[in-house]
Design a protein around this motif. Sequence first.
Motif, PDB file in Angstrom:
ATOM      1  N   PRO A  28       0.677  -1.239  -0.026  1.00  0.00           N
ATOM      2  CA  PRO A  28       0.175   0.253   0.012  1.00  0.00           C
ATOM      3  C   PRO A  28       0.723   1.301   0.036  1.00  0.00           C
ATOM      4  O   PRO A  28       1.881   1.186   0.516  1.00  0.00           O
ATOM      5  CB  PRO A  28      -0.747   0.064   1.361  1.00  0.00           C
ATOM      6  N   VAL A  29       0.274   2.248  -0.399  1.00  0.00           N
ATOM      7  CA  VAL A  29       1.111   3.709  -0.487  1.00  0.00           C
ATOM      8  C   VAL A  29       0.187   4.578   0.305  1.00  0.00           C
ATOM      9  O   VAL A  29      -0.953   4.306   0.569  1.00  0.00           O
ATOM     10  CB  VAL A  29       1.272   4.217  -1.875  1.00  0.00           C
ATOM     11  N   ASN A  30       0.823   5.634   0.575  1.00  0.00           N
ATOM     12  CA  ASN A  30       0.160   6.613   1.627  1.00  0.00           C
ATOM     13  C   ASN A  30      -0.354   7.877   0.880  1.00  0.00           C
ATOM     14  O   ASN A  30      -1.015   8.629   1.469  1.00  0.00           O
ATOM     15  CB  ASN A  30       1.109   6.928   2.563  1.00  0.00           C
ATOM     16  N   LYS A  31       0.410   8.280  -0.255  1.00  0.00           N
ATOM     17  CA  LYS A  31      -0.002   9.525  -0.954  1.00  0.00           C
ATOM     18  C   LYS A  31      -0.010   9.219  -2.492  1.00  0.00           C
ATOM     19  O   LYS A  31       0.452   8.240  -2.839  1.00  0.00           O
ATOM     20  CB  LYS A  31       1.261  10.470  -0.803  1.00  0.00           C
ATOM     21  N   PRO A  32      -0.958  10.121  -2.880  1.00  0.00           N
ATOM     22  CA  PRO A  32      -1.147   9.913  -4.465  1.00  0.00           C
ATOM     23  C   PRO A  32       0.127  10.297  -5.238  1.00  0.00           C
ATOM     24  O   PRO A  32       0.879  10.916  -4.853  1.00  0.00           O
ATOM     25  CB  PRO A  32      -2.521  10.732  -4.725  1.00  0.00           C
ATOM     26  N   ILE A  37      -0.140  10.910 -14.391  1.00  0.00           N
ATOM     27  CA  ILE A  37       0.154   9.599 -15.149  1.00  0.00           C
ATOM     28  C   ILE A  37      -0.646   9.636 -16.365  1.00  0.00           C
ATOM     29  O   ILE A  37      -1.678   9.419 -15.956  1.00  0.00           O
ATOM     30  CB  ILE A  37       0.118   8.602 -14.226  1.00  0.00           C
ATOM     31  N   LYS A  38      -0.146   9.701 -17.579  1.00  0.00           N
ATOM     32  CA  LYS A  38      -0.757   9.379 -18.665  1.00  0.00           C
ATOM     33  C   LYS A  38      -1.255   7.959 -18.722  1.00  0.00           C
ATOM     34  O   LYS A  38      -0.450   7.027 -18.852  1.00  0.00           O
ATOM     35  CB  LYS A  38       0.049   9.695 -19.883  1.00  0.00           C
ATOM     36  N   SER A  39      -2.448   7.535 -18.815  1.00  0.00           N
ATOM     37  CA  SER A  39      -2.975   6.041 -18.749  1.00  0.00           C
ATOM     38  C   SER A  39      -3.830   5.994 -19.824  1.00  0.00           C
ATOM     39  O   SER A  39      -5.066   6.308 -19.771  1.00  0.00           O
ATOM     40  CB  SER A  39      -3.664   5.732 -17.336  1.00  0.00           C
ATOM     41  N   HIS A 144      -4.591   6.765 -12.697  1.00  0.00           N
ATOM     42  CA  HIS A 144      -4.392   5.289 -12.654  1.00  0.00           C
ATOM     43  C   HIS A 144      -3.050   5.120 -13.291  1.00  0.00           C
ATOM     44  O   HIS A 144      -2.351   5.601 -14.255  1.00  0.00           O
ATOM     45  CB  HIS A 144      -5.617   4.785 -13.724  1.00  0.00           C
ATOM     46  N   ASP A 145      -2.301   4.246 -12.246  1.00  0.00           N
ATOM     47  CA  ASP A 145      -1.012   3.784 -12.636  1.00  0.00           C
ATOM     48  C   ASP A 145      -1.135   2.286 -12.960  1.00  0.00           C
ATOM     49  O   ASP A 145      -1.313   1.472 -11.908  1.00  0.00           O
ATOM     50  CB  ASP A 145      -0.038   3.962 -11.294  1.00  0.00           C
ATOM     51  N   THR A 151      -5.360   3.202  -8.241  1.00  0.00           N
ATOM     52  CA  THR A 151      -6.201   4.113  -8.943  1.00  0.00           C
ATOM     53  C   THR A 151      -6.845   5.032  -7.733  1.00  0.00           C
ATOM     54  O   THR A 151      -7.295   4.580  -6.668  1.00  0.00           O
ATOM     55  CB  THR A 151      -7.543   3.405  -9.468  1.00  0.00           C
ATOM     56  N   TRP A 152      -6.627   6.535  -8.422  1.00  0.00           N
ATOM     57  CA  TRP A 152      -6.779   7.373  -7.248  1.00  0.00           C
ATOM     58  C   TRP A 152      -8.083   8.354  -7.936  1.00  0.00           C
ATOM     59  O   TRP A 152      -8.180   8.603  -9.121  1.00  0.00           O
ATOM     60  CB  TRP A 152      -5.761   8.503  -7.276  1.00  0.00           C
TER      61      TRP A 152
END
Length: 370
Positions: A28-32, A37-39, A144-145, A151-152
């Motif tokens: 998990p990550v903590n920050k966006p 990001i080009k998706s 989205h990465d 996905t944020w």
Amino acid sequence: MSNTQIINSTIAHATVNQCAITYIRYKPVNKPPEKYIKSIQLDLFSQFVTNDKSEVSNTVEVWESIPKYFFTPKQVEKLRTKTGHADPYKMEFSYDGISCSVKIQPALIEQKEGGYKAFFPSVTEELVEEALKKYLTIQNYGIHDVNKAETWVRFSLSMIHRELKSRGRTRSRNEIKHAIEVMNKCNISLFKDKKEVWSGAILQDLVTVGREEYLADTDAHHVGRLPLFISHAINRLEYRQFNYDRLMSCDEQLSRFIYKKLINRYRHANLINNYHFMFSDLKNSGLLQQKRDIDNRRKVLSALDELKEKNIIANYDTHERKESRAINDVKYTIFPSNQFISEQKAANKRVNDTEKQVLDTKNIPLDTPR
């Protein structure tokens, strides 16, 4: 694996199957992400076959098949202790023939009068999630990465307030703020064959504004990470277009549940091809909580009548299955409306158009990381 093989693998798996319930765990990550990001994957998720994009959104069947929004105020009150806390709630269900269970740990929310109180996700959280998924399809609100399967979605309380109000589901900003907190602080654990395969919040890694910022600007943006199920679906094209406006117009939770079921399973709806499901299929949704089955069956009929009223279905038949005089199950046969048939055809065309676009595009690895 070559790009062609990856693309073919993506399309081959872009349908619901028994493997869809098994997911890879990611750190998990903590920050966006700090940078945009080009998706292409998110671009495809945001493209629809429709004359009015405001009326449509996406459904992710595997995520929405997990029971989590069925709690009523009376039920929650019974689950709470004298101190206002509550133990996690476990429930058995099945997905595509797979034996599953879900454990929902409630959010402990600090109260103005002091102490903490347990809250389970319910109807308001369900509606807020639908609004967030709608915003995910709008340019500049989603990130989205594909490589990290993250996905944020960016939103404000005022945005959600306006969205719900426009759909006839008005909630106050305080109610929305509370729902966001519940979605962030509750925890959903999914078990397949008694083995835990995923655990997380409905809205994860929430970056939110403080009270002073909120009072100064109710349009200040929050950013939240959506569950891995949605990221996985975006990566592998495992989502489906549906009439979001019609869904939000339904008053009953069970109506919305059945409507989603029809969207995902009755894909080739036509006038000579009906669809059926069993009363027993609905019992694991958590939405049939009456003590007597006769009252639960009445609730199903009420939901079907609403779907008929909303022009989602044209009609339905019921066939009771009995042992002696006792009803042990009911078969419901659905006949689609012309409008629903047209919407499903549009959803199917969208799938075909997306697959063609993927095949025509080179060097796009549309798959989850290994």
